[in-house]
Design an enzyme around this catalytic site. Structure first.
Site, mmCIF file in Angstrom:
data_model
loop_
_atom_site.group_PDB
_atom_site.id
_atom_site.type_symbol
_atom_site.label_atom_id
_atom_site.label_comp_id
_atom_site.label_asym_id
_atom_site.label_seq_id
_atom_site.Cartn_x
_atom_site.Cartn_y
_atom_site.Cartn_z
ATOM 1 N N ASN A 9 0.878 -1.177 0.000
ATOM 2 C CA ASN A 9 0.000 0.000 0.000
ATOM 3 C C ASN A 9 0.909 1.218 0.000
ATOM 4 O OD1 ASN A 9 -1.745 2.096 0.479
ATOM 5 N ND2 ASN A 9 -2.343 1.441 2.553
ATOM 6 N N TRP A 10 0.999 1.856 -1.145
ATOM 7 C CA TRP A 10 1.948 2.970 -1.277
ATOM 8 C C TRP A 10 1.426 4.265 -0.660
ATOM 9 C CZ3 TRP A 10 4.269 2.395 -6.929
ATOM 10 C CH2 TRP A 10 5.087 1.250 -6.949
ATOM 11 N N LYS A 11 0.163 4.292 -0.284
ATOM 12 C CA LYS A 11 -0.446 5.501 0.311
ATOM 13 C C LYS A 11 -0.172 6.708 -0.610
ATOM 14 C CE LYS A 11 -0.054 3.247 4.744
ATOM 15 N NZ LYS A 11 0.051 3.337 6.190
ATOM 16 N N HIS A 97 -9.381 1.378 4.779
ATOM 17 C CA HIS A 97 -8.122 1.531 5.509
ATOM 18 C C HIS A 97 -8.341 2.490 6.681
ATOM 19 C CE1 HIS A 97 -4.000 2.644 6.444
ATOM 20 N NE2 HIS A 97 -3.636 1.524 5.847
ATOM 21 N N GLU A 99 -6.722 4.891 7.707
ATOM 22 C CA GLU A 99 -6.508 6.311 7.380
ATOM 23 C C GLU A 99 -7.738 6.892 6.680
ATOM 24 O OE1 GLU A 99 -2.761 5.598 5.411
ATOM 25 O OE2 GLU A 99 -1.908 5.056 7.355
ATOM 26 N N GLU A 169 -5.173 -4.651 10.522
ATOM 27 C CA GLU A 169 -4.125 -3.660 10.731
ATOM 28 C C GLU A 169 -4.369 -2.944 12.054
ATOM 29 O OE1 GLU A 169 -2.340 -2.518 6.613
ATOM 30 O OE2 GLU A 169 -3.883 -1.098 7.137
ATOM 31 N N GLY A 175 2.934 2.451 10.681
ATOM 32 C CA GLY A 175 3.904 3.535 10.521
ATOM 33 C C GLY A 175 4.626 3.899 11.805
ATOM 34 N N SER A 215 3.740 -1.993 10.167
ATOM 35 C CA SER A 215 5.206 -2.079 10.316
ATOM 36 C C SER A 215 5.769 -3.444 9.940
ATOM 37 C CB SER A 215 5.627 -1.679 11.739
ATOM 38 O OG SER A 215 5.247 -0.341 12.001
ATOM 39 N N GLY A 236 3.066 -0.986 4.121
ATOM 40 C CA GLY A 236 3.190 0.424 3.764
ATOM 41 C C GLY A 236 4.637 0.759 3.446
ATOM 42 N N GLY A 237 5.318 1.361 4.415
ATOM 43 C CA GLY A 237 6.680 1.869 4.225
ATOM 44 C C GLY A 237 7.633 0.932 3.496
HETATM 45 P P1 13P Z 1 3.314 0.491 7.502
HETATM 46 O O1 13P Z 1 3.799 -0.816 6.919
HETATM 47 O O2 13P Z 1 4.050 1.677 6.968
HETATM 48 O O3 13P Z 1 3.236 0.436 8.997
HETATM 49 O O4 13P Z 1 1.796 0.678 6.973
HETATM 50 C C1 13P Z 1 0.902 -0.359 7.127
HETATM 51 C C2 13P Z 1 -0.342 -0.027 6.387
HETATM 52 O O5 13P Z 1 -1.079 0.862 6.768
HETATM 53 C C3 13P Z 1 -0.621 -0.776 5.161
HETATM 54 O O6 13P Z 1 -1.898 -0.535 4.701
#
Ligand code: 13P
Length: 256
Positions: A9-11, A97, A99, A169, A175, A215, A236-237
């Site tokens: 998930n590149w956000k 998600h 967010e 999640e 993050g 994470s 994500g990251g």
């Molecule tokens: P991180 O891997 O950066 O913690 O993000 C997780 C996430 O929200 C994937 O959708």
């Protein structure tokens, strides 16, 4: 039996140029068709075309979006429809998600409409659930996740259930560098699967992939993916770097 899914998930990261660079740098091994492993990335909308163009022909890496609207088309300024995603060739769409829930006011009812729309279009929804830290501290995490799961999947059939992916999640792990322990992840994933088996059917629940997100990175993925009910990761990251993403796919391949 359940194919592991490593989904990035590149956000709000990676414009079209960076997206093309990512595919240019991605290891050939990570793009192979690996038995028992699916790999996918979900770039921002404006980078989807670049992702499809830059992906090598024959690459097994699938492409998805991070959100979609639930209406067919029309006066919804700023929104994107499932038909548009389908036209591009998207296989997945991330829905609900944390967010989106926190910053854009999406509740279970909205997520539910989007899930139904994605299914109708033949796009696999990756439906996200997870508690915030306070809810875990108050020992309400199971109730919260139960409510989100039931609400987001309301009105679906057992057959529909076999066509979706769930992502657990825990918001406190997103993050933050803090990961759920493999035991915490397994406990919640097993709880979700049990709930799905009660709501739908045991057979359908057994086919659903439940991803862990929060994470996840090459250093902790192996232990998490070893858990019997952890069927992949929503990352994500660590999914932004081709080397880390390749390593995650490699770790998943090693589970078989
Ligand atoms: P991180 O891997 O950066 O913690 O993000 C997780 C996430 O929200 C994937 O959708």
């Amino acid at each position: 039996m359940r194919t592991i899914l490593i989904a990035g998930n590149w956000k709000m990261n990676m414009g079209p140029k960076e997206t093309a660079d990512f595919f240019g740098q991605l290891d050939d091994d990570a793009q192979k068709n690996i038995e028992g492993v699916d790999a996918a990335v979900c770039p921002p909308f404006v980078s989807l075309s670049a992702a499809f163009s830059a992906r090598k022909s024959g690459s097994a890496v699938k492409i998805g979006a991070q959100n979609v609207h639930f209406e067919d088309n029309g006066a919804f300024t700023g929104e994107i429809s499932t038909a548009m995603l389908k036209e591009l060739g998207c296989d997945f769409v991330i829905l609900g998600h944390s967010e989106r829930r926190e910053y854009f006011g999406e509740d279970d009812a909205v997520v539910n409409k989007k899930v139904k729309k994605a299914l109708a279009e033949g796009i696999t929804p990756i439906v996200c659930v997870g508690e915030v830290l306070q809810e875990r501290k108050e020992d309400r995490h199971f109730d919260v996740v139960k409510g989100q799961t039931a609400g987001s999947l309301d009105g679906l059939t057992a057959d529909d259930l076999t066509k979706i992916v769930i992502a657990y999640e825990p918001v406190w792990a997103i993050g933050t560098g803090e990961t759920a322990t493999p035991e915490q992840a397994q406990e919640m994933h097993a709880f979700i699967r049990e709930q799905l088996s009660q709501l739908f059917s045991e057979e359908a629940a057994a086919t659903v992939r439940i991803l862990y997100g929060g994470s996840m990175k090459p250093g902790n993925a192996d232990e998490l993916l070893r858990q019997p009910d952890v069927d992949g990761g929503l990352i994500g990251g660590a999914s932004l770097k081709p080397a880390d993403f390749s390593q995650l796919v490699d770790i998943a391949a090693g589970q078989k």
